[in-house]
Design an enzyme around this catalytic site. Structure first.
Site, PDB file in Angstrom:
ATOM      1  N   TYR A 106       0.847  -1.193   0.000  1.00 46.62           N
ATOM      2  CA  TYR A 106       0.000   0.000   0.000  1.00 46.62           C
ATOM      3  C   TYR A 106       0.885   1.246   0.000  1.00 46.62           C
ATOM      4  O   TYR A 106       0.728   2.162   0.774  1.00 46.62           O
ATOM      5  CB  TYR A 106      -0.935  -0.024   1.220  1.00 46.62           C
ATOM      6  N   GLY A 107       1.893   1.232  -0.901  1.00 50.20           N
ATOM      7  CA  GLY A 107       2.781   2.387  -1.041  1.00 50.20           C
ATOM      8  C   GLY A 107       2.311   3.254  -2.191  1.00 50.20           C
ATOM      9  O   GLY A 107       1.104   3.423  -2.402  1.00 50.20           O
ATOM     10  N   GLN A 125       2.227   2.939  -5.594  1.00 46.42           N
ATOM     11  CA  GLN A 125       1.290   2.328  -6.539  1.00 46.42           C
ATOM     12  C   GLN A 125       0.119   1.663  -5.820  1.00 46.42           C
ATOM     13  O   GLN A 125      -1.027   1.771  -6.255  1.00 46.42           O
ATOM     14  CB  GLN A 125       1.997   1.279  -7.403  1.00 46.42           C
ATOM     15  N   SER A 173       2.076   0.601   6.576  1.00 47.62           N
ATOM     16  CA  SER A 173       0.942   0.860   5.683  1.00 47.62           C
ATOM     17  C   SER A 173      -0.377   0.292   6.211  1.00 47.62           C
ATOM     18  O   SER A 173      -1.443   0.731   5.790  1.00 47.62           O
ATOM     19  CB  SER A 173       1.216   0.258   4.300  1.00 47.62           C
ATOM     20  N   HIS A 232       5.622  -4.025 -12.820  1.00 44.40           N
ATOM     21  CA  HIS A 232       6.975  -3.941 -13.387  1.00 44.40           C
ATOM     22  C   HIS A 232       7.441  -5.380 -13.583  1.00 44.40           C
ATOM     23  O   HIS A 232       7.119  -6.261 -12.770  1.00 44.40           O
ATOM     24  CB  HIS A 232       7.883  -3.181 -12.406  1.00 44.40           C
TER      25      HIS A 232
HETATM   26  P1  NAD Z   1       6.560   1.560  -2.462  1.00 43.77           P
HETATM   27  O1  NAD Z   1       7.911   1.429  -1.884  1.00 43.77           O
HETATM   28  O2  NAD Z   1       5.945   2.920  -2.568  1.00 43.77           O
HETATM   29  O3  NAD Z   1       5.524   0.689  -1.597  1.00 43.77           O
HETATM   30  C1  NAD Z   1       5.810  -0.619  -1.199  1.00 43.77           C
HETATM   31  C2  NAD Z   1       4.725  -1.137  -0.277  1.00 43.77           C
HETATM   32  O4  NAD Z   1       5.011  -2.496   0.021  1.00 43.77           O
HETATM   33  C3  NAD Z   1       4.609  -0.427   1.052  1.00 43.77           C
HETATM   34  O5  NAD Z   1       3.237  -0.366   1.408  1.00 43.77           O
HETATM   35  C4  NAD Z   1       5.337  -1.366   2.020  1.00 43.77           C
HETATM   36  O6  NAD Z   1       4.882  -1.237   3.319  1.00 43.77           O
HETATM   37  C5  NAD Z   1       4.946  -2.706   1.427  1.00 43.77           C
HETATM   38  N1  NAD Z   1       5.870  -3.810   1.756  1.00 43.77           N
HETATM   39  C6  NAD Z   1       7.236  -3.803   1.714  1.00 43.77           C
HETATM   40  N2  NAD Z   1       7.721  -5.004   2.075  1.00 43.77           N
HETATM   41  C7  NAD Z   1       6.641  -5.796   2.334  1.00 43.77           C
HETATM   42  C8  NAD Z   1       6.484  -7.136   2.755  1.00 43.77           C
HETATM   43  N3  NAD Z   1       7.541  -7.918   2.965  1.00 43.77           N
HETATM   44  N4  NAD Z   1       5.226  -7.613   2.908  1.00 43.77           N
HETATM   45  C9  NAD Z   1       4.151  -6.847   2.693  1.00 43.77           C
HETATM   46  N5  NAD Z   1       4.237  -5.553   2.295  1.00 43.77           N
HETATM   47  C10 NAD Z   1       5.468  -5.037   2.127  1.00 43.77           C
HETATM   48  O7  NAD Z   1       6.567   0.809  -3.860  1.00 43.77           O
HETATM   49  P2  NAD Z   1       6.027   1.324  -5.273  1.00 43.77           P
HETATM   50  O8  NAD Z   1       6.888   2.417  -5.764  1.00 43.77           O
HETATM   51  O9  NAD Z   1       4.562   1.515  -5.185  1.00 43.77           O
HETATM   52  O10 NAD Z   1       6.349   0.054  -6.212  1.00 43.77           O
HETATM   53  C11 NAD Z   1       5.506  -1.073  -6.272  1.00 43.77           C
HETATM   54  C12 NAD Z   1       5.646  -1.697  -7.660  1.00 43.77           C
HETATM   55  O11 NAD Z   1       5.201  -0.778  -8.642  1.00 43.77           O
HETATM   56  C13 NAD Z   1       7.068  -2.069  -8.029  1.00 43.77           C
HETATM   57  O12 NAD Z   1       7.022  -3.248  -8.790  1.00 43.77           O
HETATM   58  C14 NAD Z   1       7.496  -0.915  -8.905  1.00 43.77           C
HETATM   59  O13 NAD Z   1       8.516  -1.249  -9.825  1.00 43.77           O
HETATM   60  C15 NAD Z   1       6.209  -0.611  -9.621  1.00 43.77           C
HETATM   61  N6  NAD Z   1       6.074   0.714 -10.181  1.00 43.77           N
HETATM   62  C16 NAD Z   1       6.337   1.814  -9.427  1.00 43.77           C
HETATM   63  C17 NAD Z   1       6.158   3.085  -9.961  1.00 43.77           C
HETATM   64  C18 NAD Z   1       6.407   4.335  -9.142  1.00 43.77           C
HETATM   65  O14 NAD Z   1       6.447   5.394  -9.736  1.00 43.77           O
HETATM   66  N7  NAD Z   1       6.554   4.285  -7.836  1.00 43.77           N
HETATM   67  C19 NAD Z   1       5.721   3.224 -11.287  1.00 43.77           C
HETATM   68  C20 NAD Z   1       5.422   2.070 -12.032  1.00 43.77           C
HETATM   69  C21 NAD Z   1       5.620   0.832 -11.469  1.00 43.77           C
END
Ligand code: NAD
Ligand code: MG
Length: 339
Positions: free
Chosen positions: A25-26, A28, A53, A108
C-alpha cells in the site's frame, strides 16, 4: 504503430464478482486499490501485520489482511511491494495459495524477467504498469483522467488473461489515457535502461558535474544550482508538452546554438553510445539484475553509502536551503516519482 487500447476496448465486467488483492500500500498500491474500488471492484489489501501501511489502508476503509490471507481470498493478486522484496514474499505467502485459474499481476516485469518469481503454469500472469508515480495515478483518476499504462500478458492459462488485464487497467483509470501493448521482457529492459542511462543515472551525473564545474571555477553555488539543476524541470516540461523542437523554439537562439555546439563535446557521440550499449548489454544478459539482487542479499553496503554520500553533496545542501525559501517547495508535481 504499436497497438494501443482505450476504454472502449476494455470491459470491466471481467472483474465482476471477483476479488482483487492489492499487495502493498505504497505509491502504486494505494492508487490501484482506491481507483479499483471507485470503479466498483471488490478490493482487499495484503500487508505485513506490523508494517506502516496497515493502519493507512485501514483508515482508507479497506479490509486489510496478511498477504497469505489476501492471496487465498482473491482471484487477481496484484503485487505492489518493492521489487527487491517480491521474490521472498512470493515464495512465503503467495505461491502456496495461488491456485489454478487465479491471476498474478505486476506493475513492473523485473522479477518475472529475471526469474526471481516463476509462477505455476495454471495461473494467468500479466502486467499492468502505469507510466507514472502512484500519486499521479490517483490524482489523475480523481480528476476524471488517467495515466497511460503498459499491458503485457506473460501467461494466459484461462484464455482470458488479456480481458482481465485490460479490465484491471480500466479500473485504475489507465484506459482513459491509453494502454500500450508490450512484453514484460521489453518493459523491464527498456525501463532499466532508461532510468540508468538517461533519466536517473545520466541526468543526475550530468547535473552534478555541471554544478561542480561552475563551483570549482569560483561561481556562486546558488547560481550554479539554478542553472544546472533547478532549470532542468522547466526544460523537461517544455519537451514533455511539445517535443524537443518546441523546447528549442521557447529557449533563446543562443541556447539552441550552444546545444548544437557543446552537446557533442560534453557527450561525445561514439564513446557515449558505446558506454550506453555496454549498460544495455548488462541489463540484457542479467549482469545488472544479478548485482542488484546480491546487493540486497548482502545488506546494501554500496547502495547505502552512495545514498549517504549524495545527501551530503553541496548541490543537495544548497538545493535544500533554496527550497525552504522558495515557492516551488509545495509543487504537487514533485510526487515521489520513479519508474
Ligand atoms: P513503495 O515502496 O511505494 O511501496 C511498497 C509497499 O510495500 C509499502 O506499502 C510497504 O509497506 C509494502 N511492503 C514492503 N515489504 C513488504 C512485505 N515484505 N510484505 C508486505 N508488504 C510489504 O513501492 P512502489 O513504488 O509503489 O512500487 C511497487 C511496484 O510498482 C514495483 O514493482 C514498482 O517497480 C512498480 N512501479 C512503481 C512506480 C512508481 O512510480 N513508484 C511506477 C510504475 C511501477
Ligand atoms: Mg521506468
Amino acid at each position: 504503430m504499436t497497438k494501443m487500447y482505450y476504454e472502449n476496448d476494455c470491459d470491466l465486467t471481467f472483474l465482476k464478482g471477483k476479488t482483487v488483492a492489492v499487495i502493498g500500500y505504497g505509491s502504486q498500491g494505494h492508487a490501484h486499490a482506491l481507483n479499483l474500488r471507485d470503479s466498483g471492484c471488490t478490493v482487499v489489501v495484503g500487508l505485513r501485520k506490523n508494517g506502516k501501511s496497515w493502519p493507512v489502508a485501514e483508515k482508507d476503509g479497506f479490509k486489510v489482511m496478511t498477504v497469505a490471507e489476501a492471496t487465498q481470498r482473491a482471484d487477481v493478486v496484484m503485487v505492489l511491494v518493492n521489487d527487491e522484496v517480491q521474490s521472498d514474499l512470493y515464495k512465503r505467502e503467495i505461491e502456496p495459495y495461488l491456485t489454478a485459474g487465479k491471476a498474478l499481476a505486476f506493475a513492473h516485469g523485473f522479477n518475472i524477467r529475471y526469474k526471481q518469481i516463476v509462477p505455476p503454469a495454471d495461473v494467468d500472469v500479466f502486467m499492468a504498469a502505469p507510466k507514472g508515480p502512484g500519486h499521479t495515478v490517483r490524482s489523475q483518476f480523481v480528476a476524471g483522467k488517467g495515466v497511460p499504462c503498459l499491458v503485457a500478458v506473460e501467461q494466459d492459462a484461462t484464455g482470458h488473461a488479456y480481458d482481465t488485464a485490460l479490465a484491471y487497467i480500466a479500473g485504475i483509470g489507465g484506459a482513459r489515457a491509453g494502454v500500450l501493448e508490450t512484453t514484460m521482457n521489453q518493459e523491464t529492459e527498456t525501463d532499466l535502461f532508461g532510468e540508468q542511462a538517461v533519466l536517473c543515472g545520466g541526468v543526475v551525473d550530468l547535473m552534478r558535474m555541471g554544478f561542480e564545474t561552475l563551483v570549482e571555477a569560483g561561481y556562486d553555488p546558488v547560481n550554479a544550482y539554478f542553472e544546472c539543476i533547478h532549470e532542468m524541470k522547466l526544460i523537461v516540461d517544455l519537451i514533455n508538452k511539445g517535443g524537443i523542437s518546441a523546447m528549442n523554439y521557447s529557449i533563446s537562439d543562443t541556447a539552441e546554438f550552444g546545444e548544437y555546439v557543446s552537446g557533442p563535446r560534453v557527450l561525445p557521440e561514439k564513446e557515449t553510445k558505446e558506454n550506453m550499449k555496454a549498460v544495455l548489454k548488462d541489463i540484457q544478459d542479467g549482469t545488472f539484475a544479478g548485482k542488484w539482487i546480491s546487493e540486497n542479499k548482502n545488506g546494501r553496503c554500496f547502495f547505502n553509502s552512495k545514498r549517504e554520500q549524495l545527501a551530503k553533496h553541496p548541490m543537495e545542501v544548497v538545493g535544500k536551503q533554496l527550497r525552504e525559501q522558495m515557492l516551488w517547495k509545495n509543487d504537487s508535481d514533485l510526487d515521489n516519482a520513479s519508474n
